[in-house]
Design an enzyme around this catalytic site. Structure first.
Site, PDB file in Angstrom:
ATOM      1  N   ALA A 165       0.818  -1.224   0.000  1.00  0.00           N
ATOM      2  CA  ALA A 165       0.000   0.000   0.000  1.00  0.00           C
ATOM      3  C   ALA A 165       0.848   1.268   0.000  1.00  0.00           C
ATOM      4  O   ALA A 165       0.306   2.366  -0.019  1.00  0.00           O
ATOM      5  CB  ALA A 165      -0.925  -0.001   1.219  1.00  0.00           C
TER       6      ALA A 165
ATOM      7  N   GLY B  11       2.253   3.309  -5.759  1.00  0.00           N
ATOM      8  CA  GLY B  11       1.592   2.826  -6.977  1.00  0.00           C
ATOM      9  C   GLY B  11       0.135   2.434  -6.841  1.00  0.00           C
ATOM     10  O   GLY B  11      -0.683   3.172  -6.280  1.00  0.00           O
TER      11      GLY B  11
ATOM     12  N   TYR C 206       9.328 -13.017 -14.425  1.00  0.00           N
ATOM     13  CA  TYR C 206       8.245 -12.127 -13.968  1.00  0.00           C
ATOM     14  C   TYR C 206       6.915 -12.630 -14.531  1.00  0.00           C
ATOM     15  O   TYR C 206       5.931 -12.791 -13.809  1.00  0.00           O
ATOM     16  CB  TYR C 206       8.499 -10.679 -14.385  1.00  0.00           C
ATOM     17  CG  TYR C 206       7.327  -9.783 -14.030  1.00  0.00           C
ATOM     18  CD1 TYR C 206       7.011  -9.535 -12.696  1.00  0.00           C
ATOM     19  CD2 TYR C 206       6.502  -9.234 -15.018  1.00  0.00           C
ATOM     20  CE1 TYR C 206       5.908  -8.753 -12.354  1.00  0.00           C
ATOM     21  CE2 TYR C 206       5.410  -8.450 -14.678  1.00  0.00           C
ATOM     22  CZ  TYR C 206       5.114  -8.213 -13.354  1.00  0.00           C
ATOM     23  OH  TYR C 206       4.009  -7.445 -13.012  1.00  0.00           O
TER      24      TYR C 206
ATOM     25  N   LYS D 123       3.370 -14.174 -12.772  1.00  0.00           N
ATOM     26  CA  LYS D 123       2.027 -13.623 -12.984  1.00  0.00           C
ATOM     27  C   LYS D 123       1.096 -14.664 -13.620  1.00  0.00           C
ATOM     28  O   LYS D 123      -0.102 -14.665 -13.352  1.00  0.00           O
ATOM     29  CB  LYS D 123       2.102 -12.333 -13.805  1.00  0.00           C
ATOM     30  CG  LYS D 123       2.718 -11.171 -13.018  1.00  0.00           C
ATOM     31  CD  LYS D 123       1.871 -10.814 -11.786  1.00  0.00           C
ATOM     32  CE  LYS D 123       2.428  -9.683 -10.971  1.00  0.00           C
ATOM     33  NZ  LYS D 123       1.595  -9.341  -9.793  1.00  0.00           N
TER      34      LYS D 123
HETATM   35  P1  NDP Z   1       5.146  -0.141  -7.055  1.00  0.00           P
HETATM   36  O1  NDP Z   1       6.604  -0.479  -7.099  1.00  0.00           O
HETATM   37  O2  NDP Z   1       4.745   1.272  -7.230  1.00  0.00           O
HETATM   38  O3  NDP Z   1       4.520  -0.705  -5.688  1.00  0.00           O
HETATM   39  C1  NDP Z   1       4.837  -1.993  -5.234  1.00  0.00           C
HETATM   40  C2  NDP Z   1       4.333  -2.172  -3.802  1.00  0.00           C
HETATM   41  O4  NDP Z   1       4.673  -3.513  -3.382  1.00  0.00           O
HETATM   42  C3  NDP Z   1       4.987  -1.214  -2.831  1.00  0.00           C
HETATM   43  O5  NDP Z   1       4.012  -0.713  -1.947  1.00  0.00           O
HETATM   44  C4  NDP Z   1       5.990  -2.085  -2.082  1.00  0.00           C
HETATM   45  O6  NDP Z   1       6.089  -1.625  -0.744  1.00  0.00           O
HETATM   46  C5  NDP Z   1       5.289  -3.446  -2.115  1.00  0.00           C
HETATM   47  N1  NDP Z   1       6.272  -4.529  -1.936  1.00  0.00           N
HETATM   48  C6  NDP Z   1       7.254  -4.908  -2.802  1.00  0.00           C
HETATM   49  N2  NDP Z   1       7.988  -5.874  -2.244  1.00  0.00           N
HETATM   50  C7  NDP Z   1       7.463  -6.110  -1.012  1.00  0.00           C
HETATM   51  C8  NDP Z   1       7.817  -6.991   0.055  1.00  0.00           C
HETATM   52  N3  NDP Z   1       8.852  -7.844  -0.036  1.00  0.00           N
HETATM   53  N4  NDP Z   1       7.071  -6.969   1.187  1.00  0.00           N
HETATM   54  C9  NDP Z   1       6.021  -6.126   1.292  1.00  0.00           C
HETATM   55  N5  NDP Z   1       5.632  -5.272   0.324  1.00  0.00           N
HETATM   56  C10 NDP Z   1       6.367  -5.264  -0.812  1.00  0.00           C
HETATM   57  O7  NDP Z   1       4.480  -1.061  -8.186  1.00  0.00           O
HETATM   58  P2  NDP Z   1       2.960  -1.211  -8.721  1.00  0.00           P
HETATM   59  O8  NDP Z   1       2.024  -0.439  -7.893  1.00  0.00           O
HETATM   60  O9  NDP Z   1       2.997  -0.966 -10.169  1.00  0.00           O
HETATM   61  O10 NDP Z   1       2.767  -2.773  -8.503  1.00  0.00           O
HETATM   62  C11 NDP Z   1       1.710  -3.332  -7.758  1.00  0.00           C
HETATM   63  C12 NDP Z   1       1.327  -4.652  -8.397  1.00  0.00           C
HETATM   64  O11 NDP Z   1       0.854  -4.426  -9.717  1.00  0.00           O
HETATM   65  C13 NDP Z   1       2.482  -5.661  -8.535  1.00  0.00           C
HETATM   66  O12 NDP Z   1       2.010  -6.941  -8.184  1.00  0.00           O
HETATM   67  C14 NDP Z   1       2.830  -5.599 -10.025  1.00  0.00           C
HETATM   68  O13 NDP Z   1       3.378  -6.793 -10.474  1.00  0.00           O
HETATM   69  C15 NDP Z   1       1.455  -5.348 -10.607  1.00  0.00           C
HETATM   70  N6  NDP Z   1       1.421  -4.777 -11.947  1.00  0.00           N
HETATM   71  C16 NDP Z   1       2.036  -3.573 -12.215  1.00  0.00           C
HETATM   72  C17 NDP Z   1       1.982  -3.053 -13.494  1.00  0.00           C
HETATM   73  C18 NDP Z   1       2.664  -1.788 -13.878  1.00  0.00           C
HETATM   74  O14 NDP Z   1       2.855  -1.539 -15.096  1.00  0.00           O
HETATM   75  N7  NDP Z   1       3.066  -0.944 -12.939  1.00  0.00           N
HETATM   76  C19 NDP Z   1       1.221  -3.730 -14.554  1.00  0.00           C
HETATM   77  C20 NDP Z   1       0.616  -4.966 -14.163  1.00  0.00           C
HETATM   78  C21 NDP Z   1       0.706  -5.454 -12.898  1.00  0.00           C
HETATM   79  P3  NDP Z   1       7.468  -1.504   0.104  1.00  0.00           P
HETATM   80  O15 NDP Z   1       8.568  -1.227  -0.867  1.00  0.00           O
HETATM   81  O16 NDP Z   1       7.185  -0.395   1.068  1.00  0.00           O
HETATM   82  O17 NDP Z   1       7.594  -2.826   0.784  1.00  0.00           O
HETATM   83  C1  8X3 Z   2       3.720  -5.185 -15.578  1.00  0.00           C
HETATM   84  C2  8X3 Z   2       3.398  -4.979 -17.017  1.00  0.00           C
HETATM   85  O1  8X3 Z   2       4.142  -5.393 -19.393  1.00  0.00           O
HETATM   86  O2  8X3 Z   2       5.789  -4.496 -17.845  1.00  0.00           O
HETATM   87  O3  8X3 Z   2       3.105  -6.313 -15.081  1.00  0.00           O
HETATM   88  O4  8X3 Z   2       5.101  -6.799 -17.717  1.00  0.00           O
HETATM   89  S1  8X3 Z   2       4.665  -5.452 -18.034  1.00  0.00           S
END
Ligand code: NDP
Ligand code: 8X3
Length: 251
Positions: free
Chosen positions: A11, A14, A152, A156
């Site tokens: 949380a 992103g 990755y 997913k």
């Molecule tokens: P961000 O990097 O902005 O946010 C990722 C979040 O995950 C952060 O809050 C981070 O918190 C948390 N996180 C990462 N590792 C850990 C850990 N070991 N323990 C606890 N929390 C963790 O990325 P997004 O918001 O883009 O990603 C969120 C989800 O969306 C992911 O699952 C990603 O794969 C998915 N996604 C993203 C896309 C994109 O293009 N951005 C597209 C499709 C899917 P902290 O570092 O404080 O622990």
């Molecule tokens: C994140 C989207 O296309 O970078 O899940 O893999 S992509």
């Protein structure tokens, strides 16, 4: 009106942060989690003006930390109605034979093991109460493979498969399981993937309008606010300029 308790993993940035904001505006009580305690505290102060907020700081890759964090919830926070499994990352983007194995382990431990640990801890309470909703954040990368996406993408794809399995196993207990799978979203994702290289991190979004965290949050809010007899099982949300993982129209 109180809409129940939502636990959001990841949380602090992103999609997770944007969803926390939107759900706070819509009357959900929030358990916010992540590793960065300063961000969690700042969010608690900010969103605490709109709704009740509890924070848990832990690394989702660590099973003991997950169990302790959930076990530490005070009585009024124990009955989690909705679990948003959002914490996740991509680490690196290289051809399979050149990848760093530590990157693979980070992705498998976060995107898969972490999701499993917390779901296994939270689901029994939902089953006991005969209701609940688990939303797993997948990706377009969970629907198709692309060059250098290897592990990755595999994590997913596994999230997609697990969501289907969880849905079948918990069907008779009244627990809904959904997947929301976004295409390109501009968050910290790309900066993390490219190890802080901000110039390289901008590249996927050049000449096109990516989704924002808020766009994805709105889709999640829609899934969470359907009537009890309706389950949005699977939602693919893409920027209008993106047709497939690598087919992007750039101006
Ligand atoms: P961000 O990097 O902005 O946010 C990722 C979040 O995950 C952060 O809050 C981070 O918190 C948390 N996180 C990462 N590792 C850990 C850990 N070991 N323990 C606890 N929390 C963790 O990325 P997004 O918001 O883009 O990603 C969120 C989800 O969306 C992911 O699952 C990603 O794969 C998915 N996604 C993203 C896309 C994109 O293009 N951005 C597209 C499709 C899917 P902290 O570092 O404080 O622990
Ligand atoms: C994140 C989207 O296309 O970078 O899940 O893999 S992509």
């Amino acid at each position: 009106m109180d809409k129940g308790i939502v636990l959001i993993t990841g949380a602090t940035a992103g999609i997770g942060e944007a969803t926390a904001e939107l759900l706070a505006e819509n009357g959900f009580r929030l358990i916010l989690t992540g590793r960065r305690s300063d961000r969690l505290e700042a969010m608690k102060t900010r969103l605490g003006k709109l709704t009740a907020v509890h924070t848990l700081c832990f690394d989702i890759r660590n099973r003991e930390e997950v169990n302790e964090a959930i076990g530490s919830l005070p009585g009024e926070w124990k009955e989690i109605n909705i679990l948003l499994n959002n914490a996740g990352l991509a680490a690196g983007m290289d051809h399979f034979h050149e990848c760093d194995i530590d990157d693979w382990e980070r992705m498998i431990d976060t995107n898969l093991r972490g999701l499993l640990y917390i779901s296994r801890k939270v689901a029994p309470g939902m089953i006991e109460r005969g209701s609940g909703h688990i939303v797993n954040v997948g990706s377009i990368a969970g629907r198709e493979m692309y060059e250098r996406g290897n592990v990755y993408s595999a994590t997913k794809h596994a999230v997609e498969a697990l969501s289907r399995g969880m849905r079948i196993d918990m069907l008779e207990h009244g627990v809904k399981v959904s997947t929301v799978s976004p295409g390109l979203v501009e968050t910290e994702f790309s900066v993390v993937r490219f190890r802080g290289d901000k110039e390289r991190a901008k590249k996927p979004y050049l000449g096109m309008k990516p989704l924002s965290g808020r766009d994805v949050a709105e889709a999640i809010l829609f899934m969470l606010t359907r009537p009890p007899h309706v389950s949005i099982q699977d939602l693919l949300i893409m920027p209008a300029a993106q047709a497939t993982a690598l087919t992007v129209h750039r101006e």
